[in-house]
Design an enzyme around this catalytic site. Structure first.
Site, PDB file in Angstrom:
ATOM      1  N   LYS A   1       0.914  -1.160  -0.374  1.00  0.00           N
ATOM      2  CA  LYS A   1       0.012   0.314   0.062  1.00  0.00           C
ATOM      3  C   LYS A   1       0.818   1.391   0.497  1.00  0.00           C
ATOM      4  O   LYS A   1       1.771   1.150   0.428  1.00  0.00           O
ATOM      5  CB  LYS A   1      -0.884   0.573   1.595  1.00  0.00           C
ATOM      6  CG  LYS A   1      -1.842   1.459   1.304  1.00  0.00           C
ATOM      7  CD  LYS A   1      -2.545   1.072   2.942  1.00  0.00           C
ATOM      8  CE  LYS A   1      -3.786   2.342   2.440  1.00  0.00           C
ATOM      9  NZ  LYS A   1      -4.519   1.817   4.219  1.00  0.00           N
TER      10      LYS A   1
ATOM     11  N   SER B   1      -9.666   2.499   2.959  1.00  0.00           N
ATOM     12  CA  SER B   1      -8.584   3.307   2.279  1.00  0.00           C
ATOM     13  C   SER B   1      -8.137   2.031   1.514  1.00  0.00           C
ATOM     14  O   SER B   1      -7.599   2.414   0.187  1.00  0.00           O
ATOM     15  CB  SER B   1      -8.074   4.513   3.014  1.00  0.00           C
ATOM     16  OG  SER B   1      -6.541   2.746   3.699  1.00  0.00           O
TER      17      SER B   1
ATOM     18  N   SER C   1     -10.002   0.081   7.491  1.00  0.00           N
ATOM     19  CA  SER C   1      -8.909  -0.167   5.543  1.00  0.00           C
ATOM     20  C   SER C   1      -8.736  -0.930   5.085  1.00  0.00           C
ATOM     21  O   SER C   1      -8.364  -1.173   4.708  1.00  0.00           O
ATOM     22  CB  SER C   1      -7.875   1.039   5.650  1.00  0.00           C
ATOM     23  OG  SER C   1      -8.680   2.757   6.207  1.00  0.00           O
TER      24      SER C   1
END
Lengths: 502, 504
Positions: B82, B157, B181
């Site tokens: 990420k 997210s 997330s």
């Protein structure tokens, strides 16, 4: 500056009672920074003593330096503070380019040390007890250099450079409670307090505590009130005053300035001020009001610091003898007068004299060397006493030669001069250069005879009872022997030969 | 699709194939890079693909294996990271314009672990800017699309990481979970995500949103893969003061155990009723029934303070975020906007932040700045911290009677792109079930529970006590096997095929 009305200091204090408050920042001499493995060093090339953590790069996290905590606890203990069982760091938030994260990691409502006191000794021996509110840990900011302006100030500068070497250097901030009752000695007390702390930092070996390098910086708060019973007046805070003399001047100036305002029925504005070395005055910085909101909150990247009681007691037990206690002890042991002790302290000679005494010299003799001849040479060379290249052992050896009557004071000074030039140890120098005192009567006797023959007038005076004139006979003998004659023995021989009682 | 297509294998099976010489890491890595090239133009799961570096690592692994060197179990199996995780020499933007072009000079601790174990890093995955969002629509570089339906959000997210594994672009990915997330994207993409115990995985090198809530964890297609990746990236890190010392059970053993006999599962009453879509609830109930059939005991527990968790979260998170994001000022790294008329430091900071941050980031900075202001601190931040303590005590009380807690991971299946962008509160409600674990520091897993509304995946979440992450893998591994038996294979096998960047 000329527009400022001032009341004479002494006059001001006839009408007003000053109250001080002092915040001292000391940079700790740890190997690494407060929250970071970057080296804690002075004067490296800009932006070399840094890591991603020092720069606050995205993703980096702080880790508390255990040594810094130890030093903070030592400072707290030396100031008779209580040490928190658990305390947290907080973020003090404001935007400024020298702050890499745009917040300073500091302690806010949970200082590591609190509620202490320290006795401050003034020059005449009067003791003033200053109460300590708190001592807390925090990190220093980087350093801005403004380029292109006329005075290095931001005004008129075309751009600014930031050096983050200092960013993250561990600091302890020590905050006093209001210091009342200092009256006409307010300025002295302020400087003596900071000096006292400076000496404690050095004794604890937590900082080099060099004022000129900014290792120790003081913010001086001053307020006036009409009488000791009146509520505290509005204070001003003069920031970053970094010499003892400047501290005194700051206090004097602020008292004079505030008194003039109050005399005219005005009000003192609560603000930060800056001290100016050249004029000895202070000028307005920014207005400090409640509107300033640092949005403190507990630093979520750090866990609380919880020094175990065992550790605190271990640190307490191993605290070195503090300067005030040591001075009292040495004063007793050495038998110096208060005045002599003050000279010793002012010359920075306490350690050297102690070591010289330890090496076998009598205290008074050690004192005379270090605050006399050696202080003079140090002054001439513009170095500290301990930078002269003469060791306490050498001074003790020199004094041993004098006390053993191997050399006299005058020769001793010559020998010392050679030691200062790096010629070696005193005894060896005396030996090699044949400087030992001449006390052989057969040699001296001839010289005395010559002197008596050359100075009939003087002889007459001595015989007439003016024994003090004998110096006029001894002088030429010392000259003839290049000072190596034992002056005491010479005197005895003269008196014998003239049949006069000393 | 061929059943022997290596990218469809679980990470553990890919690792086995590498060990057994069925293929090389270079071939495996190349296959994933080809897949990315084929489908990511549409999906936008990756913000940066590090092809050369990934292949170099793969070749190193192959050489080392040929030389008989001892290798980590997952060596040579590619991974996606990420973009909120700092990678040395590889762009790291947190999906924000303010960091566009920044090349970090250091690696996050978990990236060091990945490199030390020699997992080829395929690239950096898309996300909501600074991990602020539940749909990946707040990325400054365009949204990621759900591989089940490209008009739907992939969650957030960490939508990029979830889609990367869900669409076979990567077998493993790293996510971060501040309020859900990792878990919510797993839920809406039919993948597996674990938020470890706070302090289980180092935060050093995670671009912080909310320091006291952020936690990195594995994003995978199977529970066993998640366990293996969690073990690789977990462990004490002296550079993170909030990092925990050991004391965790074996995650991979727990994931393989497939034994829930006597396990007490508490269903959180406050997280199963209103607001949760009917089919999401149906899949949840069926999952519980399957576990009960396998010998688990299902009980109902009440966590009364969970109803305040969302409110507390939206004070604590923005407060910390407003502070953590203060460093993005154009002075030292990243974007710098210099206004011509007044190029002072203050003006540069203002202009840089004004231009560099997106709306949601600004919204949270404003919220947090307000909540921490003098006069409001006690009412907002102070009260929120009290709620946090209450949520923790709810967990503590519940775990006295049950081993794990369960709820649907998210209230709904994936919603349509744009559906909630103008309604922040509706967006925030996506995280109602996931937030309590962040407030308490407890671990949580989300795995697929089946297809719900519109034939889209739903997820079930399990929560365990602090340090008892192994329980998540035990119950997750068992449920996954039970459900896959009933489905006749992984849920992802039911996802529509993606081909050559053409929308279905």
């Amino acid at each position: 500056m000329s527009a400022v009305d001032l009341v004479d200091f002494d006059t001001a204090l006839e009408r007003y009672d000053p109250v001080l408050g002092i915040e001292v920042h000391v940079e700790l001499g740890t190997a690494t920074k407060m929250f970071d493995g970057a080296p804690n060093i002075f004067a490296a090339e800009p932006n070399t003593a840094i890591t991603p953590v020092s720069l606050g790069l995205p993703g980096t996290l702080p880790v508390v330096n255990r040594k810094a905590v130890e030093y903070a606890i030592k400072i707290g203990l030396a100031l008779n503070c209580e040490i928190a069982e658990s305390c947290r760091f907080a973020r003090k938030q404001y935007f400024y380019p020298d702050l890499t994260k745009n917040f300073q990691t500091s302690q806010y409502d949970e200082p590591i040390a609190h509620d202490g006191w320290v006795d401050v000794e003034l020059e005449d021996g009067e003791i003033v007890r200053v109460e300590i509110e708190r001592a807390h840990m925090e990190e220093d900011a980087g350093k801005n250099t403004h380029v292109g302006g006329s005075t290095g100030r931001i005004h008129g500068a075309t751009h600014s450079l930031v050096d983050y070497n200092r960013a993250g250097v561990p600091l302890v901030e020590i905050v006093t409670r209001p210091i009342p009752g200092t009256g006409k000695r307010a300025a002295e007390v302020a400087a003596a307090y900071v000096r006292t702390l400076r000496d404690i930092f050095r004794t604890l070996e937590v900082s080099e505590a060099r004022m000129e390098r900014g290792n120790v910086r003081a913010d001086i708060n001053v307020s006036l009130r009409t009488s000791p019973d009146a509520p505290l007046g509005t204070r001003t805070e003069t920031k970053n005053v970094n010499s003892f003399r400047s501290i005194e001047r700051t206090v004097r100036f602020e008292i004079s300035r505030q008194a003039a305002i109050l005399d005219q029925g005005g009000t003192v504005i609560q603000e930060t001020r800056h001290f100016h070395e050249d004029t000895g005055s202070t000028s307005s910085g920014r207005v400090k009001s409640d509107a300033e909101d640092y949005r403190y909150f507990p630093e979520p990247d750090l866990v609380p610091v919880a020094p175990s009681r065992e550790w605190v007691e271990e640190l307490r037990a191993t605290l070195p003898e503090l300067p005030a206690a040591r001075r009292r002890r040495l004063l007793g042991e050495w038998g110096f007068s208060d005045l002599e002790m003050r000279d010793v302290l002012n010359a920075g000679a306490l350690d050297l004299i102690e070591q010289t005494v330890a090496a076998g010299a009598p205290a008074q003799a050690a004192r005379k060397w270090w605050t006399g001849e050696l202080a003079r040479v140090a002054n001439e060379r513009e170095v500290e006493l301990d930078g002269l290249g003469v060791t306490p052992a050498q001074v003790a050896e020199l004094q041993g030669l004098v006390d053993g009557r191997k050399i006299n004071d005058k020769i001793a000074k010559q020998v010392l001069g050679k030691v200062l030039e790096g010629a070696g140890d005193p005894a060896a120098i005396v030996e090699e250069e044949g400087l030992a005192v001449v006390s052989d009567d057969s040699v001296l006797s001839a010289a005395v005879d010559q002197s008596i023959a050359d100075n009939p007038g003087v002889v007459e005076k001595i015989r007439g009872g003016k024994v003090q004139a004998i110096g006029a006979l001894i002088g030429p003998i010392m000259k003839a022997t290049r000072g190596q004659a034992d002056a005491g023995r010479v005197r005895e021989i003269i008196l014998e030969k003239l049949g006069v009682d000393g | 699709m061929s059943t022997t297509d290596p990218i469809r294998l679980s990470a553990i099976d890919q690792a086995r194939a590498l060990r057994e010489g069925e293929l090389s890491s270079e071939e495996l890595t190349r296959a994933h890079l080809d897949r990315i090239a084929a489908v990511d133009g549409d999906l936008n799961a990756f913000l940066h693909v590090s092809e050369a570096e990934a292949l170099a690592t793969a070749r190193e692994v192959d050489a080392a294996r040929a030389a008989g060197e001892e290798l980590h179990e997952l060596a040579g199996v590619p991974v996606a990271v990420k973009d909120v995780v700092v990678t040395q020499g590889m762009p790291t933007t947190a999906a924000s314009k303010i960091l566009e072009g920044w090349i970090p000079p250091y690696d996050a601790t978990l990236v060091q672990s990945l490199r030390a174990a020699r997992l080829p890093i395929l690239g950096k995955t898309n996300m909501d800017e600074f991990a602020m969002g539940s749909s990946t629509e707040n990325s400054a570089f365009g949204p990621t699309r759900n591989q089940w339906d490209r008009e739907r959000i992939p969650g957030g997210s960490g939508g990029g990481s979830a889609v990367a594994v869900g669409a076979y672009e990567a077998p493993l990915a790293i996510g971060t979970d501040t309020g859900g997330s990792i878990r919510q994207p797993a839920s809406v993409t039919g993948t597996v995500g674990v938020k470890p115990t706070y302090g289980s995985v180092s935060r050093y090198g995670l671009i912080a949103m909310a320091s006291s809530l952020d936690q990195a964890g594995p994003v995978t297609r199977t529970v066993q893969d998640a366990a293996a990746l969690h073990e690789l990236i977990g462990g004490h890190d002296p550079r993170d003061s909030t990092s925990l010392e050991g004391g965790f059970g074996s995650f991979t053993e727990a994931a393989r155990a497939q034994d829930v006999k006597g396990l007490r599962i508490g269903v959180i009453e406050e997280l199963e009723g209103e607001g949760f879509d009917p089919l999401v609830r149906a899949r949840f109930e069926e999952s519980l029934a399957a576990l009960e059939g396998a010998g688990a005991e299902i009980v109902r527990v009440s966590c009364p303070n969970f109803q305040y968790a969302l409110g507390a979260y939206y004070l604590i998170m923005p407060s910390e975020a407003s502070s953590n994001l203060a460093k993005f000022d154009g002075m030292r790294f990243g974007l710098r906007v210099v206004p011509e008329e007044s190029p002072t430091a203050e003006a540069v900071m203002k202009a840089t932040r004004g231009a560099g941050f997106g709306d949601e980031v600004k919204r949270r900075i404003l919220l947090g700045t307000y909540a921490l202001s003098a006069g409001y601190y006690d009412a907002y931040y102070g009260s929120a911290q009290k709620v946090r303590t209450l949520v923790q005590s709810d967990f503590a009380a519940a775990f006295e009677s049950v081993d794990v807690l369960a709820s649907p991971t998210a209230p709904t299946v994936a919603f349509r792109l744009g559906e909630k962008t103008s309604d922040p509160l509706a967006m925030y409600l996506n995280d109602v079930a996931t937030i309590p674990a962040n407030l308490a520091g407890t671990p949580g897993i989300s795995l697929p529970s089946g297809l719900a509304e519109d034939g889209l995946p739903a997820g079930i979440q399990f929560l365990a006590p602090v340090r008892a992450d192994d329980r998540l893998y035990r119950v997750g591994g068992a449920l996954e096997a039970l459900l896959e038996d009933s489905w006749g294979g992984p849920l992802l096998a039911q996802a529509p095929e993606l081909s050559g960047g053409i929308a279905r």
